[in-house]
Enzyme design. Sequence first.
Site, PDB file in Angstrom:
ATOM      1  N   SER A 186      54.476  43.257  52.891  1.00 21.95           N
ATOM      2  CA  SER A 186      53.991  42.193  53.412  1.00 21.95           C
ATOM      3  C   SER A 186      54.523  40.849  53.308  1.00 21.95           C
ATOM      4  O   SER A 186      55.816  40.742  53.738  1.00 21.95           O
ATOM      5  CB  SER A 186      52.338  42.171  52.888  1.00 21.95           C
ATOM      6  OG  SER A 186      51.446  41.360  53.717  1.00 21.95           O
ATOM      7  N   GLU A 320      48.099  48.778  60.252  1.00 24.08           N
ATOM      8  CA  GLU A 320      48.383  47.903  59.394  1.00 24.08           C
ATOM      9  C   GLU A 320      46.923  47.025  59.181  1.00 24.08           C
ATOM     10  O   GLU A 320      46.446  47.230  58.283  1.00 24.08           O
ATOM     11  CB  GLU A 320      49.502  46.733  59.826  1.00 24.08           C
ATOM     12  CG  GLU A 320      50.994  47.343  59.815  1.00 24.08           C
ATOM     13  CD  GLU A 320      51.574  47.279  58.393  1.00 24.08           C
ATOM     14  OE1 GLU A 320      50.696  46.901  57.436  1.00 24.08           O
ATOM     15  OE2 GLU A 320      52.504  47.653  58.004  1.00 24.08           O
ATOM     16  N   HIS A 404      47.141  48.816  55.884  1.00 27.26           N
ATOM     17  CA  HIS A 404      47.823  47.731  55.276  1.00 27.26           C
ATOM     18  C   HIS A 404      47.695  48.190  53.710  1.00 27.26           C
ATOM     19  O   HIS A 404      46.795  48.269  53.166  1.00 27.26           O
ATOM     20  CB  HIS A 404      47.644  46.187  55.349  1.00 27.26           C
ATOM     21  CG  HIS A 404      48.491  45.272  54.921  1.00 27.26           C
ATOM     22  ND1 HIS A 404      49.750  45.176  55.481  1.00 27.26           N
ATOM     23  CD2 HIS A 404      48.556  44.300  54.232  1.00 27.26           C
ATOM     24  CE1 HIS A 404      50.641  44.511  55.054  1.00 27.26           C
ATOM     25  NE2 HIS A 404      49.733  43.549  54.056  1.00 27.26           N
TER      26      HIS A 404
END
Length: 485
Positions: A186, A320, A404
């Site tokens: 990330s 995600e 995510h």
Amino acid sequence: MSSDAIARTSGGLVRGLDRGDSRVFYGIPYAAPPSGDLAFELPRPPAPWAGVRDATAPTATAQQMNVKGSTIPEPSVPGLDILTVNVFTPPGIAPEAGWPVLAYIHGGAYTSGSPVSPWYDGAAFNRDGVIVVTIGYRLGVPGFGEFTDAPSNRAVHDWLAALAWIRGNIAAFGGDPGRLTLAGQSAGAGAVLTLLGVEGIEAFVHRAIAVSPILAMTTPDRARGTTAEAAELLAAEPCAKSFATLPRLGMDQVPSRLRNTFGAAARASTPETDPVTLLRKTSRSLEFAPVLDGDLLTRPIAEGARRSRVPLLIGATAHEMNTDIPPFFGACDHTSLTRLGLPDEEARQYLSLRGGDPEGWRQLLSDLMFRAVVPAVAEGRESTWACDFGYPARGELNPGYAFHCTDLPFVWDCLGAEGVSRALGAAPPQDLADEVHGAWVSFIAGGGPGWPPYAEMRSVRRFGHPESTTVPDGYAAESRLAGLL
């Protein structure tokens, strides 16, 4: 290294915690505490210490607030000495062992996250002959706020100072300073790609891994505007001298109070909300990020990463941020895509390749923020491997999605760690962890991860269960969004 887990660093002796299968040294300073007059200065060398420094328990973190709702457990530890590293080593090794090194930068939108998360425990990598170093750095305003009386990109300089410390000290822990892989997820992956564009980075970094990477970068003018807004919220003057007198917890809370905080617009949306406007706000809402200052950072992130010759493993999860956009928007159409700025033919190709994906706007957000970064960086680049993590979670958070962070317990082979069952379900497949973790170990050790490089038919490894596959042109749809990044 002696049997009682003591190592000699440039600052002095440190005593770590011997856990049998691995050893950990917490909170070793790579720079002086950024407090007082140093709060908004570039990192300075730490003062040496006498005797043996205790490094057996997690120490201060830049994040001071309690994080609610995060997929990853993110411990906050009070204290000022936050510019530190945590070193995980195999047991009973000698300084001349020469193990490869994994240096890891945590995620958290550049405003939160913790280097002492149980998901980042290096024991599994130690078992497989890899030293792990997790890096703490200044977040939010202290790291990225733009002031006339302070240098830009303090957080980026923190990353570089940590890498310099690793290069100078890791041999004392059995690591090879010439075999360092820098990795992150990330915002941490954004940090990795940002650093690949820094001149001379090859002296510190020899391989790189970026999973779920972001390309968030800001200009000095925009950063000054965000800093001025933060000053207004905190009733402070927009200068480093004023901010240095404020409590860190107050600065921690600034990002959630800004007008364009990530996710705020999505949470407040209704069926009448214009999805195009919502997507623009949400995908461009990381207000604290590396600054294109023309000095340390001279190119947009993707361009700098493409120019780098450092071998790179890059990838994303299948869904995600799908769950961060309300499902009531449904499918996106050609007109909406052109309103976003996508050229007519690219919009048609994207919709065709997505094949009427029922996730619609939700998938488009994931593609814009993360997945399109993979082909944008990998295209035309040598020594690059791409992957796509598609295992659908079965926990209580977002069942049915490879969302995510759900790849990280497989990367770190920590399926029994705190919070994993909440995200993934009661029995995540160990054989998938063996595969994903094994790919990282192979790459860190100096080989390929186990499938052809991206340059060969744009090959992508799709991690899944009961089996994974390698497919050509695995990011074909996302590559059509390059003009919007």
